[in-house]
Design an enzyme around this catalytic site. Structure first.
Site, PDB file in Angstrom:
ATOM      1  N   PHE A  12       0.087  -5.489   5.791  1.00  0.00           N
ATOM      2  CA  PHE A  12      -0.887  -5.491   4.696  1.00  0.00           C
ATOM      3  C   PHE A  12      -0.820  -6.787   3.890  1.00  0.00           C
ATOM      4  O   PHE A  12      -1.798  -7.547   3.795  1.00  0.00           O
ATOM      5  CB  PHE A  12      -0.624  -4.269   3.826  1.00  0.00           C
ATOM      6  CG  PHE A  12      -1.316  -4.240   2.495  1.00  0.00           C
ATOM      7  CD1 PHE A  12      -2.621  -4.668   2.354  1.00  0.00           C
ATOM      8  CD2 PHE A  12      -0.654  -3.738   1.377  1.00  0.00           C
ATOM      9  CE1 PHE A  12      -3.269  -4.627   1.123  1.00  0.00           C
ATOM     10  CE2 PHE A  12      -1.284  -3.689   0.146  1.00  0.00           C
ATOM     11  CZ  PHE A  12      -2.588  -4.133   0.009  1.00  0.00           C
ATOM     12  N   ILE A  13       0.350  -7.079   3.323  1.00  0.00           N
ATOM     13  CA  ILE A  13       0.490  -8.290   2.512  1.00  0.00           C
ATOM     14  C   ILE A  13       0.449  -9.529   3.397  1.00  0.00           C
ATOM     15  O   ILE A  13      -0.174 -10.540   3.051  1.00  0.00           O
ATOM     16  CB  ILE A  13       1.778  -8.235   1.687  1.00  0.00           C
ATOM     17  CG1 ILE A  13       1.734  -7.062   0.700  1.00  0.00           C
ATOM     18  CG2 ILE A  13       2.016  -9.548   0.944  1.00  0.00           C
ATOM     19  CD1 ILE A  13       3.057  -6.785   0.009  1.00  0.00           C
ATOM     20  N   TYR A 153      16.379   2.382   1.563  1.00  0.00           N
ATOM     21  CA  TYR A 153      15.423   1.268   1.632  1.00  0.00           C
ATOM     22  C   TYR A 153      15.730   0.246   0.548  1.00  0.00           C
ATOM     23  O   TYR A 153      15.861  -0.964   0.813  1.00  0.00           O
ATOM     24  CB  TYR A 153      13.996   1.795   1.477  1.00  0.00           C
ATOM     25  CG  TYR A 153      12.984   0.733   1.111  1.00  0.00           C
ATOM     26  CD1 TYR A 153      12.669  -0.293   1.998  1.00  0.00           C
ATOM     27  CD2 TYR A 153      12.362   0.746  -0.141  1.00  0.00           C
ATOM     28  CE1 TYR A 153      11.752  -1.270   1.654  1.00  0.00           C
ATOM     29  CE2 TYR A 153      11.434  -0.224  -0.486  1.00  0.00           C
ATOM     30  CZ  TYR A 153      11.139  -1.230   0.412  1.00  0.00           C
ATOM     31  OH  TYR A 153      10.230  -2.200   0.074  1.00  0.00           O
TER      32      TYR A 153
END
Length: 353
Positions: A12-13, A153
């Site tokens: 996405f980025i 994460y």
């Protein structure tokens, strides 16, 4: 023409950043393993669009493959490296933590080793607002302590910050770390709330609202994020003389290493976020209240003063504008302009006014 290496280029980025760098005249070399964490078709379509530019090339491989990045750095000799490739998602890290260890930590190690052998002018690595973890002081500033991550994460991303610092110190590699805050916008990730909520609302399905809606997030529009990254490419950290760091700067006293928040500097209640989606779709959400999920935090909020001090820039896209842009993209991409066909005429619940 400068060469930029972008890992996670089909993400996405990564997609939005590559588009920007190409527009600015960079030669862009992408690396992406097209993982199956979410819809691979979406990643391939982003990549196909990037390949329309003669200045873009891509290698579809995993960055944790031993020796791969060494070969890429030796061949391409990038001046700029932007490291976005990672296994993302707080909740998924409960189910498959090993993928986070391999992609986030081993992948970053391979990148740092390649940079040690073939030093670029500037390395920019993505971290996350999740590293602030159990901090209750808001807004989050880069110089705040980040000792208590709430998910594996977040722990892996905090580890990559420390790993990069050690290489910056030992080998004088200029490194900027980014802490991103809930990035959203067109071509977004299907595992993120905006994508899931929009999809469900258009289908007339309920949305899961965690912590009974008592949450706040600093939503950052993707083009604002990319603008911040683009400006910071040219703000190369230098090892401070005598270890003296200006007040408020996160620059290391012993290395050319800095960490920077990129956020909209506004904590938006989850209810307001859902309302913005309702306004953009013209439909009312059916809400399914749920408990807080393990690894989540109740609020994020960026202090982006340092970004402004270094670049003169502040992210500024309003939530209503950004959400509308996403919903418009979603309808166009998935062909959902005919609402009756999408959710059934009987399920349409238009907002009054």
């Amino acid at each position: 023409m400068r060469t930029a290496l972008v890992t996670g280029s089909s993400g996405f980025i990564g997609y939005h950043l590559c588009q920007r760098l190409l527009a600015d005249g960079f030669r862009v070399v992408g690396i992406d393993n097209l993982s199956e964490y979410y819809d691979v078709t979406l990643k391939k379509r982003r990549q196909t669009m990037l390949l329309q530019s003669p200045g873009f090339s891509v290698l579809n491989s995993a960055i944790e493959t031993e020796g791969l990045l060494d070969e890429v750095f030796a061949r391409e000799r990038p001046e700029i490296v932007v490291h976005l490739a990672a296994q993302a998602g707080v909740r998924h890290s409960l189910e498959d933590p090993r993928s986070y260890l391999n992609s986030n930590m081993k992948g970053t190690f391979e990148l740092l080793e390649a940079a040690r052998a073939y030093p670029p002018e500037h390395m920019l690595l993505a971290s996350t607002s999740s590293v602030y973890g159990a901090n209750t002081k808001l807004p989050y500033a880069e110089i705040d302590r980040t000792d208590h991550q709430m998910s594996f994460y977040a722990a892996t991303k905090k580890a990559t910050e420390s790993m990069a610092h050690s290489y910056a110190h030992l080998y004088d590699l200029p490194v900027t770390m980014f802490r991103f805050f809930t990035v959203y916008g067109p071509w977004g990730r299907p595992d993120m709330a905006l994508f899931k909520f929009t999809k469900a609302i258009l289908r007339g399905e309920p949305i899961d609202v965690y912590n009974h809606g008592q949450m706040m997030r600093d939503f950052t529009y993707v083009t604002d994020l990319v603008q911040g990254i683009r400006l910071l490419i040219d703000v190369v950290p230098r090892r401070p003389e005598g270890g003296v760091v200006p007040e408020g700067d996160s620059l290391s006293p012993v290395a050319p290493w800095r960490v920077i928040n990129i956020g909209n500097s506004r904590a938006v209640p989850l209810g307001d976020f859902i309302s913005a989606i309702e306004q953009a779709t013209g439909l009312t959400a059916r809400r399914n209240p749920m408990s807080m999920q393990p690894g989540d935090v109740p609020a994020t909020w960026a202090d982006a003063t340092l970004l402004h001090d270094l670049t003169g820039y502040r992210p500024h896209t309003g939530l209503a504008e950004g959400v509308q842009a996403f919903v418009d993209w979603y309808r166009g991409y998935y062909g959902t302009n005919d609402w009756a066909e999408t959710v059934g005429a009987g399920d349409l619940r238009r907002l009054s006014g």
